[in-house]
Design a protein around this motif. Sequence first.
Motif, mmCIF file in Angstrom:
data_model
loop_
_atom_site.group_PDB
_atom_site.id
_atom_site.type_symbol
_atom_site.label_atom_id
_atom_site.label_comp_id
_atom_site.label_asym_id
_atom_site.label_seq_id
_atom_site.Cartn_x
_atom_site.Cartn_y
_atom_site.Cartn_z
ATOM 1 N N LEU A 232 6.847 6.118 -5.269
ATOM 2 C CA LEU A 232 7.408 4.665 -4.974
ATOM 3 C C LEU A 232 8.188 4.259 -6.282
ATOM 4 O O LEU A 232 9.251 3.525 -5.967
ATOM 5 N N TRP A 233 7.858 4.645 -7.655
ATOM 6 C CA TRP A 233 8.655 3.890 -8.606
ATOM 7 C C TRP A 233 9.979 4.052 -8.779
ATOM 8 O O TRP A 233 10.917 3.506 -9.001
ATOM 9 N N SER B 22 1.595 7.155 -2.822
ATOM 10 C CA SER B 22 2.073 7.715 -3.878
ATOM 11 C C SER B 22 2.766 6.671 -4.839
ATOM 12 O O SER B 22 3.992 6.312 -4.568
ATOM 13 N N THR B 23 2.045 5.894 -5.813
ATOM 14 C CA THR B 23 3.134 5.314 -6.813
ATOM 15 C C THR B 23 4.021 6.050 -7.483
ATOM 16 O O THR B 23 5.156 5.526 -7.750
ATOM 17 N N TYR C 176 0.931 -0.875 0.051
ATOM 18 C CA TYR C 176 -0.030 -0.068 -0.050
ATOM 19 C C TYR C 176 0.965 1.326 0.122
ATOM 20 O O TYR C 176 1.873 1.376 0.764
ATOM 21 N N THR C 177 0.603 2.128 -0.520
ATOM 22 C CA THR C 177 1.484 3.489 -1.047
ATOM 23 C C THR C 177 0.496 4.664 -1.147
ATOM 24 O O THR C 177 -0.317 4.406 -1.795
ATOM 25 N N PHE D 66 11.672 1.395 -6.508
ATOM 26 C CA PHE D 66 11.072 -0.150 -6.680
ATOM 27 C C PHE D 66 12.221 -1.211 -6.647
ATOM 28 O O PHE D 66 11.935 -2.088 -6.103
ATOM 29 N N VAL E 125 4.170 4.301 2.613
ATOM 30 C CA VAL E 125 4.261 2.832 2.321
ATOM 31 C C VAL E 125 4.078 1.709 3.360
ATOM 32 O O VAL E 125 4.671 2.033 4.473
ATOM 33 N N GLU F 145 -2.369 2.068 -4.544
ATOM 34 C CA GLU F 145 -2.156 3.491 -4.031
ATOM 35 C C GLU F 145 -3.593 3.970 -3.392
ATOM 36 O O GLU F 145 -4.704 3.567 -3.708
ATOM 37 N N LEU G 206 -0.401 -4.221 -5.404
ATOM 38 C CA LEU G 206 0.185 -2.710 -5.376
ATOM 39 C C LEU G 206 -0.947 -1.800 -5.476
ATOM 40 O O LEU G 206 -1.523 -1.781 -6.459
#
Length: 129
Positions: free
Chosen positions: A87-88, A83-84, A80-81, A91, A121, A111, A109
């Motif tokens: 995060l990217w 903001s993907t 869970y995040t 990653f 996260v 958001e 995954l």
Amino acid sequence: METRNINPWKWQDTRSYSQAVEVKNVESTLYCSGQAAIDANGISSNEDMKSQLILALQNLEQVIQEAGYECKGIVRLNIYTTSTAELWPHFDIFQNWIAKHGIKQATILLEVKSLFETLKVEFEATVVK
């Protein structure tokens, strides 16, 4: 314990997960609550995504080990995040952690609008042995 990964395609391999994981003859199962970037005193991190990602993985690993399990036994790992997009760029930290432990898990995954306090996260895992 016996596990079988079901992957009708190959594209998920570069994303570090399996489409499905079958588990037979399990001795025991550990269901981990969401592990995030919270220190040993219960203080939520207000640092950047990279720092939170690292601490969240360390916390997940500690819970699993203290329960007498191994990270390679993770069969489901939900991410869970907030903001993907944040995060990217980091990653690969997650992917390297997965590779280091030889994990082949089913995953999702998501958001989400928010997590507890200042968290960015969180990982929720099911572990078997």
